[in-house]
Design an enzyme around this catalytic site. Structure first.
Site, mmCIF file in Angstrom:
data_model
loop_
_atom_site.group_PDB
_atom_site.id
_atom_site.type_symbol
_atom_site.label_atom_id
_atom_site.label_comp_id
_atom_site.label_asym_id
_atom_site.label_seq_id
_atom_site.Cartn_x
_atom_site.Cartn_y
_atom_site.Cartn_z
ATOM 1 N N ALA A 114 -2.777 -30.164 -26.155
ATOM 2 C CA ALA A 114 -3.995 -29.480 -25.721
ATOM 3 C C ALA A 114 -4.176 -28.276 -26.642
ATOM 4 O O ALA A 114 -3.201 -27.774 -27.216
ATOM 5 C CB ALA A 114 -3.844 -29.027 -24.277
ATOM 6 N N GLY A 152 -0.046 -32.753 -24.734
ATOM 7 C CA GLY A 152 -1.184 -33.599 -24.358
ATOM 8 C C GLY A 152 -1.346 -34.798 -25.284
ATOM 9 O O GLY A 152 -1.938 -35.803 -24.885
ATOM 10 N N GLU A 181 0.980 -37.334 -23.957
ATOM 11 C CA GLU A 181 0.380 -37.800 -22.693
ATOM 12 C C GLU A 181 -0.787 -38.754 -22.948
ATOM 13 O O GLU A 181 -0.978 -39.726 -22.214
ATOM 14 C CB GLU A 181 -0.076 -36.587 -21.870
ATOM 15 C CG GLU A 181 1.105 -35.739 -21.417
ATOM 16 C CD GLU A 181 0.681 -34.438 -20.747
ATOM 17 O OE1 GLU A 181 0.029 -33.609 -21.424
ATOM 18 O OE2 GLU A 181 0.977 -34.255 -19.563
ATOM 19 N N GLU A 191 5.834 -28.267 -23.586
ATOM 20 C CA GLU A 191 5.123 -27.279 -22.761
ATOM 21 C C GLU A 191 6.020 -26.144 -22.279
ATOM 22 O O GLU A 191 5.582 -25.002 -22.178
ATOM 23 C CB GLU A 191 4.464 -27.963 -21.551
ATOM 24 C CG GLU A 191 3.202 -28.737 -21.884
ATOM 25 C CD GLU A 191 3.445 -30.175 -22.308
ATOM 26 O OE1 GLU A 191 4.614 -30.537 -22.561
ATOM 27 O OE2 GLU A 191 2.468 -30.940 -22.387
HETATM 28 C C1 HXC Z 1 -4.283 -25.401 -31.124
HETATM 29 C C2 HXC Z 1 -3.010 -26.070 -32.905
HETATM 30 C C3 HXC Z 1 -2.170 -26.814 -32.054
HETATM 31 C C4 HXC Z 1 -2.463 -26.823 -30.678
HETATM 32 C C5 HXC Z 1 -1.449 -27.028 -34.068
HETATM 33 N N1 HXC Z 1 -2.525 -26.224 -34.141
HETATM 34 N N2 HXC Z 1 -1.207 -27.397 -32.817
HETATM 35 N N3 HXC Z 1 -4.047 -25.367 -32.441
HETATM 36 N N4 HXC Z 1 -3.515 -26.093 -30.255
HETATM 37 N N5 HXC Z 1 -1.770 -27.551 -29.811
HETATM 38 C C6 HXC Z 1 -3.125 -25.599 -35.323
HETATM 39 C C7 HXC Z 1 -2.288 -24.437 -35.846
HETATM 40 O O1 HXC Z 1 -2.580 -23.270 -35.105
HETATM 41 C C8 HXC Z 1 -2.740 -24.356 -37.267
HETATM 42 O O2 HXC Z 1 -4.014 -23.747 -37.352
HETATM 43 C C9 HXC Z 1 -2.953 -25.814 -37.638
HETATM 44 O O3 HXC Z 1 -3.116 -26.514 -36.413
HETATM 45 C C10 HXC Z 1 -1.771 -26.397 -38.377
HETATM 46 O O4 HXC Z 1 -0.603 -26.166 -37.598
HETATM 47 P P1 HXC Z 1 0.730 -25.488 -38.167
HETATM 48 O O5 HXC Z 1 1.472 -24.963 -37.000
HETATM 49 O O6 HXC Z 1 0.417 -24.542 -39.264
HETATM 50 O O7 HXC Z 1 1.469 -26.765 -38.787
HETATM 51 P P2 HXC Z 1 3.042 -27.001 -38.903
HETATM 52 O O8 HXC Z 1 3.744 -25.749 -39.341
HETATM 53 O O9 HXC Z 1 3.190 -28.213 -39.741
HETATM 54 O O10 HXC Z 1 3.539 -27.317 -37.417
HETATM 55 C C11 HXC Z 1 3.043 -28.479 -36.728
HETATM 56 C C12 HXC Z 1 3.415 -28.376 -35.224
HETATM 57 C C13 HXC Z 1 2.933 -27.027 -34.669
HETATM 58 C C14 HXC Z 1 4.935 -28.509 -35.069
HETATM 59 C C15 HXC Z 1 2.752 -29.570 -34.536
HETATM 60 O O11 HXC Z 1 1.552 -26.874 -35.012
HETATM 61 C C16 HXC Z 1 3.065 -26.904 -33.183
HETATM 62 O O12 HXC Z 1 4.163 -26.682 -32.663
HETATM 63 N N6 HXC Z 1 1.946 -27.042 -32.456
HETATM 64 C C17 HXC Z 1 1.918 -26.847 -31.030
HETATM 65 C C18 HXC Z 1 2.509 -28.043 -30.322
HETATM 66 C C19 HXC Z 1 2.521 -27.854 -28.814
HETATM 67 O O13 HXC Z 1 3.143 -26.918 -28.312
HETATM 68 N N7 HXC Z 1 1.831 -28.710 -28.103
HETATM 69 C C20 HXC Z 1 1.700 -28.659 -26.669
HETATM 70 C C21 HXC Z 1 0.512 -27.830 -26.269
HETATM 71 S S1 HXC Z 1 0.409 -27.587 -24.551
HETATM 72 P P3 HXC Z 1 -4.235 -22.294 -38.023
HETATM 73 O O14 HXC Z 1 -5.706 -22.111 -37.984
HETATM 74 O O15 HXC Z 1 -3.475 -21.365 -37.157
HETATM 75 O O16 HXC Z 1 -3.648 -22.426 -39.408
HETATM 76 C C22 HXC Z 1 -0.226 -29.032 -23.974
HETATM 77 C C23 HXC Z 1 -0.489 -29.063 -22.477
HETATM 78 C C24 HXC Z 1 -1.192 -30.336 -22.041
HETATM 79 O O17 HXC Z 1 -0.448 -29.962 -24.680
HETATM 80 C C25 HXC Z 1 -1.714 -30.247 -20.625
HETATM 81 C C26 HXC Z 1 -2.892 -29.371 -20.440
HETATM 82 C C27 HXC Z 1 -3.465 -29.401 -19.061
#
Ligand code: HXC
Length: 258
Positions: free
Chosen positions: A64, A109, A112, A132
């Site tokens: 998400a 997400g 999921e 998460e």
């Molecule tokens: C918003 C995201 C994002 C996310 C990545 N980006 N994941 N933006 N939401 N979930 C954005 C980054 O901010 C960045 O933009 C660009 O994508 C590239 O990501 P990087 O982090 O620079 O890439 P990298 O170093 O290769 O790392 C990749 C990654 C990391 C390991 C996937 O991005 C990461 O850990 N992302 C979050 C993963 C996560 O925690 N997902 C769960 C979310 S909670 P900018 O503009 O900053 O350069 C969820 C809840 C679901 O999903 C239920 C809801 C009700």
């Protein structure tokens, strides 16, 4: 509707839906979710016999949208979770099978979303996880339930409590994905499976999906009785007549989906 964050290509009766928000690794914000809802509930018609849902090379979906969630009140976060859940349910209950072709990250997400699909096929570069707990939240698009039902409670608990990311081989080993291919092979292999599914009697495939989906929420006696109901429904179809007649006449069946 013109989509900003995805494309949908239809070839014969197979649709390929590709998420296209690469700058944010296909993170699911409300706009992406609403486009996904539209494509599955309004754009794709009954003629579609299989859907492939895929992302870009680096990410299937990295979760998400964390930045969008940051501004939400708890009430809005619940509404966000519920609206995503309902959209994922529309994918889960889509009349035809949906194959997730997972290229890169399928986190939170994203994992999921893949779990709401019927079948998951991964590239060697794919990574899966429910991170998460690193953010102080829990999976909210059905992960606590679908991951548990897919890989069993032991592995699901480990993945959800630790937030660890696993690679494609480990995902294959625990039954989260059906097969692993090179990134170059991923789409072709997904299309191959989609074509096999699309060549079968569509109503029968759809009833199989319904039996599996609905039966898994019933006790076994009720579930097998429900299977008998759907069996009878398939038995009254034109495709059953054609399928059995083709077998007897030693020819290839030509199914119409009725
Ligand atoms: C918003 C995201 C994002 C996310 C990545 N980006 N994941 N933006 N939401 N979930 C954005 C980054 O901010 C960045 O933009 C660009 O994508 C590239 O990501 P990087 O982090 O620079 O890439 P990298 O170093 O290769 O790392 C990749 C990654 C990391 C390991 C996937 O991005 C990461 O850990 N992302 C979050 C993963 C996560 O925690 N997902 C769960 C979310 S909670 P900018 O503009 O900053 O350069 C969820 C809840 C679901 O999903 C239920 C809801 C009700």
């Amino acid at each position: 509707m013109e989509y900003k964050n995805l494309t949908c290509e239809i070839q014969e009766n197979i649709a390929t839906v590709t998420l296209q928000r690469p700058k944010a690794l296909n993170a699911l914000n409300q706009e992406v979710l609403s486009e996904l809802r539209h494509v599955f509930t309004e754009h794709l018609t009954r003629e579609i016999r299989c859907v492939i849902l895929t992302g870009s090379e680096k990410a299937f979906v990295a979760g998400a949208d964390i930045k969008e969630m940051d501004g939400m009140t708890p009430l809005q976060s619940r509404q966000f979770a519920r609206s995503g859940q309902l959209i994922f349910e529309s994918i889960e209950n889509f009349h035809a099978p949906v194959i997730a072709a997972v290229n890169g990250y399928a986190l939170g997400g994203g994992c999921e979303l893949a779990l709401a699909c019927d079948i998951r096929i991964a590239s060697e570069k794919a990574k899966f996880g429910q991170p998460e707990v690193n953010l102080g939240i829990i999976p909210g698009f059905g992960g606590t339930q679908r991951l548990t039902r897919t890989v069993g409670p032991g592995k699901a608990r480990e993945l959800i409590y630790t937030g660890n990311t696993i690679d494609a081989q480990e995902a294959h080993r625990i039954g989260l994905v059906n097969a692993v291919y090179t990134p170059e092979e991923l789409l072709a292999k997904s299309v191959e499976m989609a074509k096999t599914i699309a060549s079968k009697a569509p109503l029968a495939v759809s009833l199989c999906k319904k039996a599996i989906n609905m039966g898994s929420n019933m006790d076994i006696s009720r579930a097998i009785e429900f299977e008998a109901d759907l069996f009878a429904e398939s038995f009254s179809s034109e495709d059953r007549k054609e399928g059995i007649e083709a077998f007897v006449q030693k020819r290839k069946a030509s199914f119409v989906g009725k």
